[in-house]
Design a protein around this motif. Structure first.
Motif, PDB file in Angstrom:
ATOM      1  N   GLY A 125     -14.365  -9.435   7.741  1.00  0.00           N
ATOM      2  CA  GLY A 125     -15.245 -10.375   8.420  1.00  0.00           C
ATOM      3  C   GLY A 125     -16.701 -10.171   8.112  1.00  0.00           C
ATOM      4  N   ASN A 126     -17.510 -11.166   8.499  1.00  0.00           N
ATOM      5  CA  ASN A 126     -18.947 -11.101   8.253  1.00  0.00           C
ATOM      6  C   ASN A 126     -19.659 -10.111   9.165  1.00  0.00           C
ATOM      7  OD1 ASN A 126     -18.714 -13.002   6.278  1.00  0.00           O
ATOM      8  ND2 ASN A 126     -19.371 -14.725   7.543  1.00  0.00           N
ATOM      9  N   GLU A 127     -19.004  -9.721  10.248  1.00  0.00           N
ATOM     10  CA  GLU A 127     -19.638  -8.828  11.213  1.00  0.00           C
ATOM     11  C   GLU A 127     -19.282  -7.365  10.941  1.00  0.00           C
ATOM     12  OE1 GLU A 127     -21.808 -10.053  13.419  1.00  0.00           O
ATOM     13  OE2 GLU A 127     -21.434 -11.991  12.468  1.00  0.00           O
ATOM     14  N   CYS A 128     -19.073  -7.042   9.670  1.00  0.00           N
ATOM     15  CA  CYS A 128     -18.728  -5.669   9.264  1.00  0.00           C
ATOM     16  C   CYS A 128     -17.427  -5.200   9.910  1.00  0.00           C
ATOM     17  CB  CYS A 128     -19.864  -4.702   9.601  1.00  0.00           C
ATOM     18  SG  CYS A 128     -21.396  -5.069   8.713  1.00  0.00           S
ATOM     19  N   ASP A 129     -16.494  -6.128  10.115  1.00  0.00           N
ATOM     20  CA  ASP A 129     -15.201  -5.777  10.689  1.00  0.00           C
ATOM     21  C   ASP A 129     -14.342  -5.095   9.632  1.00  0.00           C
ATOM     22  OD1 ASP A 129     -15.889  -6.973  13.095  1.00  0.00           O
ATOM     23  OD2 ASP A 129     -15.168  -8.934  12.448  1.00  0.00           O
ATOM     24  N   VAL A 130     -13.864  -3.909   9.946  1.00  0.00           N
ATOM     25  CA  VAL A 130     -12.999  -3.161   9.041  1.00  0.00           C
ATOM     26  C   VAL A 130     -11.761  -2.728   9.811  1.00  0.00           C
ATOM     27  CG1 VAL A 130     -12.767  -1.137   7.562  1.00  0.00           C
ATOM     28  CG2 VAL A 130     -14.960  -2.332   7.694  1.00  0.00           C
ATOM     29  N   ILE A 131     -10.591  -2.974   9.237  1.00  0.00           N
ATOM     30  CA  ILE A 131      -9.344  -2.542   9.848  1.00  0.00           C
ATOM     31  C   ILE A 131      -8.656  -1.551   8.921  1.00  0.00           C
ATOM     32  CG2 ILE A 131      -9.059  -4.689  11.148  1.00  0.00           C
ATOM     33  CD1 ILE A 131      -7.050  -5.623   9.073  1.00  0.00           C
ATOM     34  N   THR A 132      -7.762  -0.768   9.460  1.00  0.00           N
ATOM     35  CA  THR A 132      -7.092   0.260   8.661  1.00  0.00           C
ATOM     36  C   THR A 132      -6.102  -0.361   7.681  1.00  0.00           C
ATOM     37  OG1 THR A 132      -5.306   0.523  10.282  1.00  0.00           O
ATOM     38  CG2 THR A 132      -7.288   1.899  10.563  1.00  0.00           C
ATOM     39  N   LEU A 133      -5.849   0.347   6.605  1.00  0.00           N
ATOM     40  CA  LEU A 133      -4.860  -0.125   5.634  1.00  0.00           C
ATOM     41  C   LEU A 133      -3.470  -0.180   6.260  1.00  0.00           C
ATOM     42  CD1 LEU A 133      -5.823   1.719   2.310  1.00  0.00           C
ATOM     43  CD2 LEU A 133      -6.571  -0.511   3.136  1.00  0.00           C
ATOM     44  N   SER A 134      -3.196   0.743   7.171  1.00  0.00           N
ATOM     45  CA  SER A 134      -1.866   0.800   7.784  1.00  0.00           C
ATOM     46  C   SER A 134      -1.583  -0.396   8.687  1.00  0.00           C
ATOM     47  CB  SER A 134      -1.707   2.094   8.589  1.00  0.00           C
ATOM     48  OG  SER A 134      -2.684   2.174   9.618  1.00  0.00           O
ATOM     49  N   SER A 135      -2.636  -1.097   9.123  1.00  0.00           N
ATOM     50  CA  SER A 135      -2.432  -2.263   9.984  1.00  0.00           C
ATOM     51  C   SER A 135      -1.963  -3.481   9.186  1.00  0.00           C
ATOM     52  CB  SER A 135      -3.717  -2.602  10.737  1.00  0.00           C
ATOM     53  OG  SER A 135      -4.729  -3.044   9.840  1.00  0.00           O
ATOM     54  N   ARG A 136      -2.252  -3.503   7.899  1.00  0.00           N
ATOM     55  CA  ARG A 136      -1.800  -4.573   6.994  1.00  0.00           C
ATOM     56  C   ARG A 136      -1.443  -3.898   5.674  1.00  0.00           C
ATOM     57  NH1 ARG A 136      -2.801  -6.684  11.196  1.00  0.00           N
ATOM     58  NH2 ARG A 136      -3.530  -8.803  11.654  1.00  0.00           N
ATOM     59  N   THR A 137      -0.186  -3.511   5.541  1.00  0.00           N
ATOM     60  CA  THR A 137       0.199  -2.708   4.375  1.00  0.00           C
ATOM     61  C   THR A 137       0.550  -3.547   3.151  1.00  0.00           C
ATOM     62  OG1 THR A 137       2.494  -2.627   5.162  1.00  0.00           O
ATOM     63  CG2 THR A 137       1.036  -0.797   5.788  1.00  0.00           C
ATOM     64  N   ILE A 163       0.840  -1.195   0.000  1.00  0.00           N
ATOM     65  CA  ILE A 163       0.000   0.000   0.000  1.00  0.00           C
ATOM     66  C   ILE A 163       0.879   1.252   0.000  1.00  0.00           C
ATOM     67  CG2 ILE A 163      -1.612   1.354   1.397  1.00  0.00           C
ATOM     68  CD1 ILE A 163      -2.984  -0.935   0.031  1.00  0.00           C
ATOM     69  N   ASN A 164       2.024   1.169   0.664  1.00  0.00           N
ATOM     70  CA  ASN A 164       2.935   2.319   0.762  1.00  0.00           C
ATOM     71  C   ASN A 164       3.545   2.700  -0.581  1.00  0.00           C
ATOM     72  OD1 ASN A 164       2.489   2.447   3.535  1.00  0.00           O
ATOM     73  ND2 ASN A 164       4.192   1.060   3.996  1.00  0.00           N
ATOM     74  N   ASP A 165       3.500   1.773  -1.536  1.00  0.00           N
ATOM     75  CA  ASP A 165       3.997   2.067  -2.883  1.00  0.00           C
ATOM     76  C   ASP A 165       2.886   2.574  -3.797  1.00  0.00           C
ATOM     77  OD1 ASP A 165       6.547   1.270  -2.182  1.00  0.00           O
ATOM     78  OD2 ASP A 165       6.235  -0.807  -2.825  1.00  0.00           O
ATOM     79  N   GLY A 166       1.724   2.802  -3.206  1.00  0.00           N
ATOM     80  CA  GLY A 166       0.597   3.303  -3.988  1.00  0.00           C
ATOM     81  C   GLY A 166      -0.157   2.228  -4.742  1.00  0.00           C
ATOM     82  N   LEU A 167       0.101   0.966  -4.407  1.00  0.00           N
ATOM     83  CA  LEU A 167      -0.551  -0.146  -5.103  1.00  0.00           C
ATOM     84  C   LEU A 167      -1.744  -0.638  -4.292  1.00  0.00           C
ATOM     85  CD1 LEU A 167       2.672  -2.112  -6.122  1.00  0.00           C
ATOM     86  CD2 LEU A 167       1.318  -0.567  -7.552  1.00  0.00           C
ATOM     87  N   ARG A 168      -2.891  -0.690  -4.935  1.00  0.00           N
ATOM     88  CA  ARG A 168      -4.097  -1.152  -4.265  1.00  0.00           C
ATOM     89  C   ARG A 168      -4.830  -2.150  -5.157  1.00  0.00           C
ATOM     90  NH1 ARG A 168      -6.947   4.223  -1.541  1.00  0.00           N
ATOM     91  NH2 ARG A 168      -5.209   4.765  -0.134  1.00  0.00           N
ATOM     92  N   PRO A 169      -5.476  -3.137  -4.547  1.00  0.00           N
ATOM     93  CA  PRO A 169      -6.266  -4.079  -5.351  1.00  0.00           C
ATOM     94  C   PRO A 169      -7.581  -3.439  -5.777  1.00  0.00           C
ATOM     95  CG  PRO A 169      -6.538  -4.570  -3.031  1.00  0.00           C
ATOM     96  CD  PRO A 169      -5.523  -3.461  -3.110  1.00  0.00           C
ATOM     97  N   GLU A 170      -8.287  -4.112  -6.662  1.00  0.00           N
ATOM     98  CA  GLU A 170      -9.608  -3.646  -7.048  1.00  0.00           C
ATOM     99  C   GLU A 170     -10.536  -3.713  -5.835  1.00  0.00           C
ATOM    100  OE1 GLU A 170      -7.832  -5.872  -8.531  1.00  0.00           O
ATOM    101  OE2 GLU A 170      -7.477  -5.194 -10.588  1.00  0.00           O
TER     102      GLU A 170
END
Length: 280
Positions: free
Chosen positions: A53-65, A8-15
């Motif tokens: 996750g199925n429970e609408c779990d959202v984590i930040t991009l910075s937590s998994r770059t 993500i730090n290189d500006g690369l993101r999936p669809e």
């Protein structure tokens, strides 16, 4: 490393919304070091995160770059007759196919630990994935043992696995469908939401509407499951066109099977593996 990690730090993101592997750093330990997530964006705030996750779990991009595609992308047969290059390509693609074991295991972990319990469809998919790994292992073992004919026999049931999985999304109630199959009902006698019996021919037609090459793979590999001209041609080949002579080979190992044919078969197995992450 077999997995092509992007940052993500290189500006690369999936669809957006495409399932991908996410990690804190590049790794090959998918079970312990990775999660499966998809990129989402909040409609109002514009904030971006990983849905995990199925429970609408959202984590930040910075937590998994770091992220990597689950599916293998753009595989092709090299346009060359160089046997060393073709041999290396075959080895690389076979490793990619083997790696689906870890991917399927990770998928199973996510499936079994998400939500508020397990359901009939979870066990149905577990059976599909377990059979998938057995068929991949058998295909790999036979191909490495110079038994191309034996390996090709397994492509057809591997495709059958995908068709059976796709059937669960054609019915009105997937959980009831999975329960019926578990209790012994034959899928070809079960009707989809349109009232059509889900025979092999029907499932093939539905799948081909989305992926046009499935029909050709189905028909070609069926030619290896049932005795056909393919088995005759594998045993008997033209020895000399000038002298109009034939050469017949009788043995348990490959007879003049090209690297291109082997690579094509492996690509077919990989493409079918990809489908298991694309069921909708």
């Amino acid at each position: 490393m077999l997995i092509n990690w992007n940052s993500i730090n290189d500006g690369l993101r999936p669809e957006a919304e495409e399932p991908v592997l996410i990690a804190k750093e590049p790794t090959e330990d998918l079970i312990n070091d990775c999660r499966v997530g998809s990129l989402i964006m909040h409609k109002d705030s514009g904030e971006v995160g990983w849905f995990v996750g199925n429970e609408c779990d959202v984590i930040t991009l910075s937590s998994r770059t770091y992220w990597a595609y689950i599916n293998e992308k753009a595989l092709s047969i090299p346009d060359t007759d160089d046997e060393k290059m073709l041999s290396n390509c075959l080895k690389e693609y076979m490793l990619k196919l083997q790696y689906f074991e870890k991917k399927f295991q990770k998928l199973s972990e996510c499936m079994m630990t998400s939500g508020k319990g397990t359901y009939p469809l979870d066990y149905f998919i577990a059976g599909i994935l377990n059979r998938s790994l057995s068929l991949i292992y058998g295909f790999d073992t036979l191909l490495r043992s110079s038994n191309f004919i034996g390996a090709l026999h397994l492509v057809r049931p591997y495709l059958d696995n995908y068709l059976r999985l796709s059937a669960s999304w054609l019915v009105e109630n997937p959980h009831d469908f999975a329960k019926d199959v578990w209790e012994g009902s034959t899928i070809r006698n079960i009707r989809d939401r349109d009232g059509k019996k889900m025979t092999d021919a029907y499932l093939k037609k539905k799948a081909t509407a989305e992926f046009s090459w499935i029909e050709n793979v189905y028909n070609e590999t069926s030619g290896f499951v049932h005795f056909s001209n393919k088995h005759i041609m594998n045993a008997t080949t033209l020895s000399s066109e000038k002298e109009r002579t034939l050469r017949t080979f009788i043995g348990k190992i490959d007879n003049n099977v090209s690297y291109q044919s082997k690579i094509e078969a492996v690509i077919g197995m990989i493409e079918i593996s990809n489908f298991k992450f694309n069921i909708k």
